[in-house]
Write an enzyme that holds these catalytic residues in place. Sequence first.
Site, PDB file in Angstrom:
ATOM      1  CB  SER A  76      -0.929   0.005   1.222  1.00 28.78           C
ATOM      2  OG  SER A  76      -0.192  -0.192   2.410  1.00 28.78           O
TER       3      SER A  76
ATOM      4  CG  ASN B 187      -3.733  -4.871  13.173  1.00 25.18           C
ATOM      5  OD1 ASN B 187      -3.194  -4.781  12.068  1.00 25.18           O
ATOM      6  ND2 ASN B 187      -4.098  -6.025  13.702  1.00 25.18           N
TER       7      ASN B 187
ATOM      8  CB  THR C  11     -41.007  26.508  -8.092  1.00 27.15           C
ATOM      9  OG1 THR C  11     -42.097  27.028  -8.862  1.00 27.15           O
ATOM     10  CG2 THR C  11     -40.871  27.318  -6.797  1.00 27.15           C
ATOM     11  CG  HIS C  12     -42.085  23.235 -10.992  1.00 27.69           C
ATOM     12  ND1 HIS C  12     -42.389  21.920 -10.728  1.00 27.69           N
ATOM     13  CD2 HIS C  12     -42.787  23.956 -10.075  1.00 27.69           C
ATOM     14  CE1 HIS C  12     -43.250  21.841  -9.725  1.00 27.69           C
ATOM     15  NE2 HIS C  12     -43.501  23.075  -9.294  1.00 27.69           N
TER      16      HIS C  12
ATOM     17  CB  SER D 160     -15.412  26.892 -28.296  1.00 29.54           C
ATOM     18  OG  SER D 160     -15.365  26.075 -29.445  1.00 29.54           O
TER      19      SER D 160
ATOM     20  CE  LYS E  38     -20.146  26.453 -26.528  1.00 30.45           C
ATOM     21  NZ  LYS E  38     -20.157  24.987 -26.568  1.00 30.45           N
TER      22      LYS E  38
ATOM     23  CG  ASN F 141     -17.388  26.122 -23.436  1.00 34.97           C
ATOM     24  OD1 ASN F 141     -18.506  26.472 -23.810  1.00 34.97           O
ATOM     25  ND2 ASN F 141     -16.469  25.622 -24.249  1.00 34.97           N
TER      26      ASN F 141
ATOM     27  CD  GLU G 247     -19.283  22.723 -18.519  1.00 37.05           C
ATOM     28  OE1 GLU G 247     -18.547  23.670 -18.862  1.00 37.05           O
ATOM     29  OE2 GLU G 247     -19.606  21.809 -19.293  1.00 37.05           O
TER      30      GLU G 247
ATOM     31  CE1 TYR H  85      -6.058  -3.459   9.115  1.00 42.31           C
ATOM     32  CE2 TYR H  85      -5.196  -5.682   8.845  1.00 42.31           C
ATOM     33  CZ  TYR H  85      -5.319  -4.387   8.396  1.00 42.31           C
ATOM     34  OH  TYR H  85      -4.708  -4.013   7.225  1.00 42.31           O
TER      35      TYR H  85
ATOM     36  CD  GLN I  39      -2.808  -2.593   2.287  1.00 45.98           C
ATOM     37  OE1 GLN I  39      -2.135  -2.878   3.263  1.00 45.98           O
ATOM     38  NE2 GLN I  39      -2.518  -3.056   1.082  1.00 45.98           N
TER      39      GLN I  39
ATOM     40  CE  LYS J 119      -4.156   2.819   5.097  1.00 34.28           C
ATOM     41  NZ  LYS J 119      -5.008   1.614   5.031  1.00 34.28           N
TER      42      LYS J 119
HETATM   43  N1  ARG Z   1      -1.045  -1.350   5.410  1.00 34.70           N
HETATM   44  C1  ARG Z   1      -1.953  -1.886   6.358  1.00 34.70           C
HETATM   45  C2  ARG Z   1      -3.323  -1.208   6.220  1.00 34.70           C
HETATM   46  O1  ARG Z   1      -3.391  -0.204   5.615  1.00 34.70           O
HETATM   47  C3  ARG Z   1      -1.452  -1.667   7.749  1.00 34.70           C
HETATM   48  C4  ARG Z   1      -1.970  -2.629   8.746  1.00 34.70           C
HETATM   49  C5  ARG Z   1      -1.467  -3.982   8.476  1.00 34.70           C
HETATM   50  N2  ARG Z   1      -1.709  -4.882   9.553  1.00 34.70           N
HETATM   51  C6  ARG Z   1      -1.589  -6.185   9.427  1.00 34.70           C
HETATM   52  N3  ARG Z   1      -1.832  -6.886  10.469  1.00 34.70           N
HETATM   53  N4  ARG Z   1      -1.229  -6.717   8.311  1.00 34.70           N
HETATM   54  O2  ARG Z   1      -4.307  -1.676   6.713  1.00 34.70           O
END
Ligand code: ARG
Length: 464
Positions: free
Chosen positions: A29, A116, A161-162, A283, A289, A291, A296, A323, A328, A331
């Site tokens: 990660s 964890n 409205t509408h 444009s 134009k 834009n 948007e 956990y 993971q 994120k």
């Molecule tokens: N990279 C892991 C995550 O984002 C960290 C925690 C990993 N813990 C484990 N017991 N493998 O969740």
Amino acid sequence: MADGDTANRMWGGRFTSGPDAIMEEINASIAYDRKLYAQDIAGSQAHATMLAAQGIISAEDAEAIRSGLDQIRSEIEAGSFVFKRSLEDIHMNVEARLAELIGPAAGRLHTARSRNDQVALDFRLYVRDTLDHLDAQVKGLMLALAEKALAHAATVMPGFTHLQSAQPVTFGHHLLAYVEMLARDRGRLADARKRANECPLGAAALAGTSFPIDRHMTATALGFDRPTANSLDSVSDRDYALEALADASILAMHLSRLAEEIVIWSTAQFRFVRLSDAFSTGSSIMPQKRNPDAAELVRAKIGRIAGAFQGLLMVMKGLPLSYQKDMQEDKEQVFDALANCSLAIAAMTGMVRDMTANAAAMKAAAGSGYATATDLADWLVRELGLPFREAHHVTGRVVALAAEKGINLEDLSIEELQGVHPGITEAAYAVLGVDNSVRSRTSYGGTAPQNVTDQATRWLKALG
Ligand code: ARG
């Protein structure tokens, strides 16, 4: 991210030949959780300080750990830190570098802690910091809107409205509607922050620890209100991130609506506002134009933000305590969604400050479409004592007459008006003009310019 270091030392040689490329690819990660470096380092420094205060590690080791981590932060910020994918994530990358810098003392940092609770802490800090950042940005947008609203407290435009002209309102009143929405968004962000602000550090892997740690000390050092009360919950839930995404989704929905209005208002058909070149593009083929690209894109941002909320909700559903590696996957979408929410607020703030209102076009539109018909009906009730339903009926016939002649209500002659209802007098003309119409809407929360001025002033004072 490539590096020659295939054997993952942190796994203690369990995979003798190292994870194969696919395992590394799915497991690592570091490509995205490196974003958490500052939170990771702050958490580790607080943890080391606490371990020393509790006599779990020596003061010298804690000092070496803290200064080693300071150096790592500088290396990362200078761009000289070498991230290794074989080390999987930010936590192990930082710890491995710490070992290079300070030797065996680095190994003591992870006492009474697990990745964890470490990742739970880092992510919570990130979400909390981002909530604060978004809150400050929304406040800035509210200020921009309130300033513009004050300047346009008496600028008449059609209220819809509408998407049909309904009754005249003022542009300031319309803008202040968004200030109210955004104030509730800030309330939601503040609420989410309150619940998020408990420290999971010290929950360790899932069950707590036998070391005599002081979780209140680390919680306080990291700006939390208190430590979390259940170790299993601490490493398991991501509801704080979900809540941030839900709040960001609602906020993005509000931004999307205002963005859509800016798109409509800046069309050649409406011409209510004009965005400068800073927030629009020409444009390459159609020279006439302009834009409203920024509007948007703000309108579209809710797609990925609300999508992230759904995405994380699906990741979390059905996970048994505590956990699971699934988490993971929490994120990337949170990073992306909150960063884009921030960008959308910034773009919207820029547009609100940048746009110029075309009061003449607004007023002309407010006067067309028989937008003061309700005012005439109210006049018939007030002055002639007609029941509202009958007044509505009479007014309908007046509107039909004007429509037949292709003119505005105030252009009908008194004879024509009296032909519909003999009780109508010259005095009725006063309510047919749009300025009088908005001036008469003095009920609390109504669009009368004086109300709008008062409300805008109140907001500017509250926000300033
Ligand atoms: N990279 C892991 C995550 O984002 C960290 C925690 C990993 N813990 C484990 N017991 N493998 O969740």
